[in-house]
Enzyme design. Structure first.
Site, PDB file in Angstrom:
ATOM      1  N   ASP A 289      -5.581  -3.359   5.000  1.00 13.20           N
ATOM      2  CA  ASP A 289      -5.364  -3.100   6.321  1.00 13.20           C
ATOM      3  C   ASP A 289      -6.954  -2.491   6.715  1.00 13.20           C
ATOM      4  O   ASP A 289      -7.857  -2.102   5.457  1.00 13.20           O
ATOM      5  CB  ASP A 289      -4.128  -2.306   6.450  1.00 13.20           C
ATOM      6  CG  ASP A 289      -4.542  -1.121   6.155  1.00 13.20           C
ATOM      7  OD1 ASP A 289      -5.345  -0.596   5.898  1.00 13.20           O
ATOM      8  OD2 ASP A 289      -3.268  -0.403   6.333  1.00 13.20           O
TER       9      ASP A 289
ATOM     10  N   ASP B 228       3.177  -7.971   5.823  1.00 14.57           N
ATOM     11  CA  ASP B 228       3.410  -7.273   5.273  1.00 14.57           C
ATOM     12  C   ASP B 228       4.399  -6.301   5.032  1.00 14.57           C
ATOM     13  O   ASP B 228       4.899  -6.438   6.573  1.00 14.57           O
ATOM     14  CB  ASP B 228       2.618  -6.437   4.533  1.00 14.57           C
ATOM     15  CG  ASP B 228       1.555  -5.548   5.822  1.00 14.57           C
ATOM     16  OD1 ASP B 228       2.066  -4.832   6.005  1.00 14.57           O
ATOM     17  OD2 ASP B 228       1.026  -6.321   6.586  1.00 14.57           O
TER      18      ASP B 228
END
Ligand SMILES: [Zn+2]
Length: 384
Positions: free
Chosen positions: A76, A294
């Site tokens: 991320d 996720d």
């Protein structure tokens, strides 16, 4: 349903992306994670930057070699930490704005009137333009953080985020954004979008590697801002798109919001939903056209002794399981269910043996991955 091609192989989508925050799926080694049928992981840029630092990962030959994971990986952008270490921490809120997601005890300002003062209910629209979180400073160019490890000040903006992610070396990286809190009002979110969109441009310009770069759509619960963001980011030359931020007051609203965004994004590029994936959300997520998502749920719950099964969530800490000489789930064919029983896992938990957490983590990941496969099959057969 499709495939996502990466430099470390193909991912069959839709699929769950287990979370490997610190370059590890907690309690499991990489080989075991592979055995749970997991295809791709997401590691955390912010935490890896703090510890061990991207230089160490780079020196080890990149994150795949560092953690011995041969399949695809994402990182991320640290944008989520702008929320979680900022307003998220100040207000004690998660990504959903419903009352049961808000924990007033975590909001120190509310107790100033003394222990017996009535608690005010937290409402949306509490955060307005110009307001800053207590422990970080959001500027037009990036964010000043305090390291949760040693208190050092650090700055991460779009350029810094891309540089760190290039050194970490995942297959898919994300643009730096401001993940806005559910309590922010319309004007705050509108202003924040300007930053996120500007940063998206800088990220595209800064990237020098062949890694896939995903842009992130924000806009909180406001339909026109979500659409504006999806249109803006969707037109840019990203390899795929992340959908981030708040998803409304309940799960139903979440489905709607995701759908608004997905419908605006280019059909041929992959979409990733950031940080959402309860079992009950999955059908909705997958049907909306999200390719990957996720979520810490399977692993996080496992470390608290909770197993997901076809009979619902089981809390293996409960003493009654000491009398159950049967697998966690009688329909499950994972190696934990084939080899161990509830009584043993319950005993390990009560004896504080760490192997319990490993066994439940393994089962939960397997269970979630199969759950997704079942939904895919049902869609294929036209059952949902
Ligand atoms: Zn199992």
């Amino acid at each position: 349903m499709g495939v996502l091609e990466t430099s470390h192989g193909v991912v069959e989508t839709p699929c769950l992306v287990p979370v490997a925050t610190q370059a590890v799926v907690k309690t499991l080694e990489s080989k075991e994670v592979e055995q749970t049928k997991s295809q791709i992981l997401i590691a955390n840029t912010f935490w890896l930057h703090l510890r061990p630092g991207e230089k160490i990962v780079d020196k080890a030959g990149g994150i795949h070699k560092f953690m011995n994971w041969k399949k695809p990986l994402m990182t991320d952008s640290a944008g989520y930490q702008v929320f979680s270490l900022g307003f998220g921490k100040d207000f004690g809120v998660g990504k959903f704005s419903s009352a049961n997601q808000i924990f007033p005890a975590a909001r120190p300002a509310l107790s100033q009137g003394g222990a017996h003062s009535p608690r005010k209910n937290l409402l949306a629209d509490e955060i307005r333009v110009g307001q800053q979180p207590k422990s970080l400073k959001i500027t037009p160019d990036g964010v000043f953080f305090r390291s949760p490890i040693n208190g050092d000040e650090l700055f991460i903006g779009p350029k810094e985020s891309i540089k760190i992610q290039e050194k970490i070396g995942a297959d898919i990286i994300f643009a730096f954004d401001e993940c806005t809190p559910p309590l922010a009002d319309y004007n705050y979110v509108k202003k924040s979008l300007e930053k996120t969109h500007k940063w998206a441009k800088t990220c595209l310009k800064s990237k020098k590697t062949k890694q896939s770069l995903y842009g992130i759509v924000q806009g909180s619960r406001f339909k026109d801002l979500r659409l504006e963001s999806a249109k803006f980011i969707g037109k840019m030359d990203f390899d795929g798109f992340g959908i981030g931020g708040e998803f409304g007051k309940d799960k139903k609203t979440m489905g709607q919001m995701v759908q608004w965004v997905v419908d605006e994004l280019p059909e041929k590029k992959p979409r990733h939903l950031l940080g959402v994936g309860y079992l009950e959300d999955m059908e909705l997520i997958i049907k909306s056209g999200v390719d990957t998502f996720d979520c810490t749920v399977p692993t996080h719950y496992a470390r608290r002794g909770i197993a997901f099964t076809s009979e619902g969530k089981l809390n293996l800490n409960q003493i009654k399981f000491l009398k159950k000489n049967e697998p966690l789930d009688k329909n499950c064919t994972c190696s934990v269910c084939l080899n161990y029983k509830k009584d043993y896992i319950c005993h390990l938990l009560r004896a504080k043996e760490i192997t319990a957490l490993k066994l439940i983590t393994f089962h939960n990941l397997w269970y979630f991955n199969n759950f997704v496969d079942d939904i895919k099959l049902k869609i294929k057969e036209g059952k949902i």
